[in-house]
Design an enzyme around this catalytic site. Structure first.
Site, PDB file in Angstrom:
ATOM      1  N   SER A   1       0.836  -1.195   0.000  1.00 54.15           N
ATOM      2  CA  SER A   1       0.000   0.000   0.000  1.00 54.15           C
ATOM      3  C   SER A   1       0.873   1.248   0.000  1.00 54.15           C
ATOM      4  CB  SER A   1      -0.901   0.010   1.233  1.00 54.15           C
ATOM      5  OG  SER A   1      -1.485   1.278   1.346  1.00 54.15           O
TER       6      SER A   1
ATOM      7  N   HIS B   1      -1.236  -1.128  -4.348  1.00 55.25           N
ATOM      8  CA  HIS B   1      -2.513  -0.712  -3.743  1.00 55.25           C
ATOM      9  C   HIS B   1      -2.484   0.794  -3.490  1.00 55.25           C
ATOM     10  CE1 HIS B   1      -6.117  -1.560  -1.249  1.00 55.25           C
ATOM     11  NE2 HIS B   1      -5.634  -0.667  -0.398  1.00 55.25           N
TER      12      HIS B   1
ATOM     13  N   ASP C   1      -4.615   3.987  -1.985  1.00 53.90           N
ATOM     14  CA  ASP C   1      -5.731   4.356  -1.117  1.00 53.90           C
ATOM     15  C   ASP C   1      -6.168   5.788  -1.377  1.00 53.90           C
ATOM     16  OD1 ASP C   1      -6.078   2.020   0.730  1.00 53.90           O
ATOM     17  OD2 ASP C   1      -3.952   2.399   1.085  1.00 53.90           O
TER      18      ASP C   1
ATOM     19  N   MET D   1      -8.702   8.617  -0.315  1.00 50.68           N
ATOM     20  CA  MET D   1      -9.584   8.965   0.820  1.00 50.68           C
ATOM     21  C   MET D   1     -10.064  10.395   0.658  1.00 50.68           C
ATOM     22  SD  MET D   1      -7.320   7.531   3.970  1.00 50.68           S
ATOM     23  CE  MET D   1      -6.513   5.921   3.918  1.00 50.68           C
TER      24      MET D   1
ATOM     25  N   HIS E   1      -8.221   1.595  -4.170  1.00 49.91           N
ATOM     26  CA  HIS E   1      -9.174   1.419  -3.072  1.00 49.91           C
ATOM     27  C   HIS E   1      -9.832   2.768  -2.821  1.00 49.91           C
ATOM     28  CE1 HIS E   1      -9.619   0.257   1.503  1.00 49.91           C
ATOM     29  NE2 HIS E   1     -10.778   0.457   0.904  1.00 49.91           N
TER      30      HIS E   1
ATOM     31  N   MET F   1     -11.952   5.048  -0.884  1.00 45.88           N
ATOM     32  CA  MET F   1     -12.618   5.321   0.398  1.00 45.88           C
ATOM     33  C   MET F   1     -13.258   6.697   0.260  1.00 45.88           C
ATOM     34  SD  MET F   1      -9.778   3.680   2.891  1.00 45.88           S
ATOM     35  CE  MET F   1      -8.584   3.621   1.564  1.00 45.88           C
TER      36      MET F   1
ATOM     37  N   MET G   1     -12.072  -5.539   5.339  1.00 46.15           N
ATOM     38  CA  MET G   1     -11.161  -4.636   6.052  1.00 46.15           C
ATOM     39  C   MET G   1     -10.803  -5.253   7.401  1.00 46.15           C
ATOM     40  SD  MET G   1     -10.530  -1.985   4.126  1.00 46.15           S
ATOM     41  CE  MET G   1      -9.537  -1.135   5.345  1.00 46.15           C
TER      42      MET G   1
ATOM     43  N   ASP H   1      -7.109  -6.049   4.257  1.00 48.27           N
ATOM     44  CA  ASP H   1      -6.393  -4.773   4.253  1.00 48.27           C
ATOM     45  C   ASP H   1      -6.393  -4.195   5.663  1.00 48.27           C
ATOM     46  OD1 ASP H   1      -5.359  -2.267   3.727  1.00 48.27           O
ATOM     47  OD2 ASP H   1      -6.975  -1.630   2.381  1.00 48.27           O
TER      48      ASP H   1
HETATM   49  C1  DX5 Z   1      -6.347   1.837   5.505  1.00 44.49           C
HETATM   50  C2  DX5 Z   1      -5.881   1.516   4.110  1.00 44.49           C
HETATM   51  C3  DX5 Z   1      -4.770   0.554   4.047  1.00 44.49           C
HETATM   52  C4  DX5 Z   1      -3.486   0.942   4.731  1.00 44.49           C
HETATM   53  C5  DX5 Z   1      -2.919  -0.328   5.281  1.00 44.49           C
HETATM   54  O1  DX5 Z   1      -7.583   2.482   5.434  1.00 44.49           O
HETATM   55  O2  DX5 Z   1      -6.961   0.986   3.354  1.00 44.49           O
HETATM   56  O3  DX5 Z   1      -4.526   0.143   2.701  1.00 44.49           O
HETATM   57  O4  DX5 Z   1      -2.548   1.553   3.904  1.00 44.49           O
HETATM   58  O5  DX5 Z   1      -1.789  -0.023   6.020  1.00 44.49           O
HETATM   59  P1  DX5 Z   1      -1.135  -1.030   7.064  1.00 44.49           P
HETATM   60  O6  DX5 Z   1      -0.690  -2.242   6.311  1.00 44.49           O
HETATM   61  O7  DX5 Z   1      -0.018  -0.239   7.634  1.00 44.49           O
HETATM   62  O8  DX5 Z   1      -2.192  -1.369   8.071  1.00 44.49           O
HETATM   63 ZN    ZN Z   2      -6.502   0.146   1.356  1.00 43.09          ZN
END
Ligand code: DX5
Ligand code: ZN
Length: 225
Positions: A8, A33, A35, A37, A66, A68, A139, A177
């Site tokens: 990620s 990956h 993210d 947000m 991903h 969010m 999750m 994740d």
């Molecule tokens: C959290 C993200 C993850 C995050 C995971 O909302 O969706 O992808 O980057 O990070 P680690 O592996 O550090 O928990």
């Molecule tokens: Zn994620």
């Protein structure tokens, strides 16, 4: 099914993103990956297209995006245009009808579609989408931040999702994740996960190749008969 490791980018050094992407590629990882947000669906803002676009230009690994965000459907065309490989939307981000349309749009743009369940959402919430997805994301932390602790109490839900998929969509993968590391990946794999997002335990490791291969080995060992 082959175990896939997806570092990620959220845990990467953002001042050196290009080099970080190369480091992920050299580590033998399978997916990158990303993210996204929006500060509304989750209480944090990460990055959007001004960062995704240049990443997509140089990345050789398939981009696993991903979302969010509360209106992920607004961005399907743009995600297809930059060449994302897969797009994940949360089960409770939009109403189910709109989610169905979004998943169809993702697939008809040539990308893989996935639905994510935040920790409080039950496995059955996948049912309206179950034949429209290539991957289900369970999750293992509350979405929004990297570096949180793995919620082992999500493992029964991974098992339930596997049960639903075996019945309605057997080739669908399960991604986990949040908090995935050498001490937790085995539990997720034995529960039925086969795609592992790893932020802190990959990018924050000095030896990312070593980390990725030992994570992969731990996942494989956990399901070896
Ligand atoms: C959290 C993200 C993850 C995050 C995971 O909302 O969706 O992808 O980057 O990070 P680690 O592996 O550090 O928990
Ligand atoms: Zn994620």
């Amino acid at each position: 099914m082959e175990m896939l490791i997806a570092p990620s980018l959220l845990a990467a050094d953002f001042l050196r993103l290009g080099e970080e992407i190369r480091r992920a590629e050299a580590s033998g990882a399978d997916l990158l990956h990303c993210d996204v947000m929006d500060g509304v669906y989750v209480p944090n803002i990460s990055f959007g297209f001004s960062v995704l676009e240049p990443i997509a230009k140089i990345a050789r690994l398939p981009l696993d995006v991903h979302m969010m965000t509360v209106c992920p459907d607004r961005y399907v065309d743009k995600l297809a245009k930059i060449g994302a490989a897969s797009v994940t939307v949360h089960s409770d981000a939009m109403d189910p009808e709109r989610t169905v349309e979004t998943l169809k749009a993702i697939r008809s743009s040539g990308m893989k579609a996935a639905v994510a369940l935040s920790p409080k959402r039950p496995a059955a919430e996948l049912l309206p989408f179950i034949e429209l997805i290539d991957m289900a994301l369970v999750m293992t932390v509350e979405p929004g931040f990297g570096g949180q602790s793995f919620m082992a109490d999500m493992m029964p839900k991974v098992g339930e999702v596997r049960g639903l998929l075996d019945r309605y969509n057997p080739s669908c993968r399960i991604q986990v994740d949040g908090g995935i590391a050498s001490g937790t990946i085995g539990a997720a794999a034995s529960a039925g996960a086969d795609v592992f997002v790893v932020g802190t335990a990959s990018f924050r490791s000095e030896d990312m190749s070593g980390a990725v291969s030992s994570l992969r080995r731990a996942a494989e060992d956990a399901v070896r008969p």
